[in-house]
Design a protein around this motif. Structure first.
Motif, mmCIF file in Angstrom:
data_model
loop_
_atom_site.group_PDB
_atom_site.id
_atom_site.type_symbol
_atom_site.label_atom_id
_atom_site.label_comp_id
_atom_site.label_asym_id
_atom_site.label_seq_id
_atom_site.Cartn_x
_atom_site.Cartn_y
_atom_site.Cartn_z
ATOM 1 N N SER A 189 1.284 -1.159 -0.127
ATOM 2 C CA SER A 189 -0.017 -0.049 0.065
ATOM 3 C C SER A 189 1.076 0.823 -0.033
ATOM 4 C CB SER A 189 -0.694 -0.115 1.005
ATOM 5 O OG SER A 189 -0.121 0.371 2.029
ATOM 6 N N GLY A 190 1.530 0.806 0.846
ATOM 7 C CA GLY A 190 2.554 2.488 0.401
ATOM 8 C C GLY A 190 2.610 3.351 1.664
ATOM 9 N N LEU A 191 2.195 2.545 2.660
ATOM 10 C CA LEU A 191 1.502 3.500 4.055
ATOM 11 C C LEU A 191 2.513 3.396 5.007
ATOM 12 C CD1 LEU A 191 -2.584 2.465 4.289
ATOM 13 C CD2 LEU A 191 -1.181 4.646 3.420
ATOM 14 N N GLY A 192 3.445 3.849 5.509
ATOM 15 C CA GLY A 192 4.297 3.560 7.001
ATOM 16 C C GLY A 192 3.814 3.795 7.545
ATOM 17 N N ASP A 193 2.459 4.606 8.183
ATOM 18 C CA ASP A 193 2.463 5.044 9.686
ATOM 19 C C ASP A 193 0.904 4.704 9.928
ATOM 20 O OD1 ASP A 193 2.184 5.960 11.844
ATOM 21 O OD2 ASP A 193 1.523 8.286 11.493
ATOM 22 N N LEU A 194 1.024 3.415 10.042
ATOM 23 C CA LEU A 194 -0.194 2.391 10.223
ATOM 24 C C LEU A 194 -0.149 1.828 11.805
ATOM 25 C CD1 LEU A 194 -0.712 -0.876 7.826
ATOM 26 C CD2 LEU A 194 -1.831 1.157 7.589
ATOM 27 N N VAL A 234 0.049 1.925 -5.610
ATOM 28 C CA VAL A 234 -0.076 0.783 -6.492
ATOM 29 C C VAL A 234 1.216 -0.283 -5.895
ATOM 30 C CG1 VAL A 234 -1.145 -1.260 -8.245
ATOM 31 C CG2 VAL A 234 -2.077 0.796 -6.785
ATOM 32 N N SER A 235 1.624 -1.614 -5.752
ATOM 33 C CA SER A 235 2.340 -2.015 -5.384
ATOM 34 C C SER A 235 2.707 -2.913 -6.823
ATOM 35 C CB SER A 235 2.757 -2.783 -4.524
ATOM 36 O OG SER A 235 2.037 -4.023 -4.889
#
Length: 219
Positions: free
Chosen positions: A99-104, A148-149
Motif C-alpha cells: 500500500s505504501g502506507l508507512g504509518d499504520l 499500487v505495488s
C-alpha cells in the motif's frame, strides 16, 4: 524469540470469538506444533500467512487490493519472509509493501483466522495448497496516500457499506465478515459529519482520481 515461537504463542493465547474460529485456532496450533517450517511457503500443502485489513482514520472506508493473480479484491497480505520476527510484524510489512502506507496503527492481536485453498500457489502431489491466514486490523493515519505495488492491479478505498460485488451482485461474504469483525475490534470512529455537508462515498484511488461507489468495477 523466533517467528515460529511468536506465532505459536500468539495463537495459543488467542481468545477465539466463536466456535468456528476456535476450531481454526486449534488447527493452526496443531499445524505449527507439527511443522517447524509451518510459516514458510515451502511447507506443503499448508502454511501460515499474515494479512491486514486497513481501515481509514474515520473507519468509514477499507483498503482493498485487486490481486494480480486471483483478479479479486482482497485485504493486504501474503507470505512470511525470513526477516520477519513476529506474525503481527509480518502482517504490517505486507500491508506497507502493498500500500505504501508507512504509518499504520496495527492491533497486534489477530482479528480473524481463515483457511482457504490457493490454486495459483501450485499443487503438490495433486493436493491444493491451503493458506492458513492470520488476519489483523490496522488504521491508517489521516490523509494517508496509497501507492499500487507490482503485485496488484489496483488499490482502492471502498466504503465499508459498499464493498466490491462479485458476479452474483453480492459482496464476498469472507471480506464482508472480516470488515465487520475489524469494525467491531477497532471501535467507534468518533466521526461527526459537519451539518450541511454530505459524507463522501469514496476516497481518492491510488491513481489520484476520486470515484463514487457506483462507478467502481465489479469483482
Amino acid at each position: 524469540m523466533s517467528l515460529h515461537a511468536d506465532a505459536l504463542a500468539a495463537l495459543e493465547a488467542w481468545a477465539a470469538p466463536d466456535a468456528a474460529q476456535e476450531a481454526l485456532r486449534v488447527r493452526y496450533v496443531a499445524h505449527l506444533r507439527a511443522h517447524p517450517d509451518g510459516l514458510e511457503r515451502g511447507c506443503r500443502p499448508d502454511h501460515l500467512t499474515a494479512s491486514t485489513l486497513v481501515l481509514d482514520h474515520d473507519r468509514a472506508h477499507v483498503l482493498l487490493t485487486l490481486h494480480a493473480k486471483a483478479q479479486e479484491w482482497f485485504q493486504l497480505g501474503g507470505h512470511c519472509e525470513p526477516g520477519d520476527t513476529t506474525l503481527a510484524g509480518a502482517a504490517r510489512r505486507e500491508a506497507t509493501e502493498e500500500s505504501g502506507l508507512g504509518d499504520l496503527s496495527l492491533d497486534p492481536v489477530p482479528v480473524e483466522l481463515s483457511e482457504h485453498p490457493v490454486p495459483f500457489c501450485g499443487p503438490r502431489d495433486g493436493v491444493l495448497v491451503h493458506h492458513l491466514d492470520v488476519r489483523f486490523v490496522a488504521v491508517a493515519a489521516p490523509g494517508a496516500q496509497v501507492a499500487v505495488s507490482e503485485e496488484s492491479l489496483d488499490l482502492r478505498w471502498w466504503p465499508v457499506d459498499a464493498l466490491p460485488s462479485g458476479s452474483d451482485g453480492r459482496p464476498d461474504p469472507d471480506i464482508a465478515a472480516l470488515v465487520a469483525r475489524a469494525l467491531h475490534r477497532s471501535g467507534p470512529s468518533g466521526r461527526s459529519d459537519r451539518a450541511g455537508q454530505s459524507t463522501p462515498s469514496a476516497l481518492p484511488s491510488a491513481g489520484g482520481s476520486t470515484r463514487a461507489a457506483a462507478d467502481q468495477p465489479s469483482r
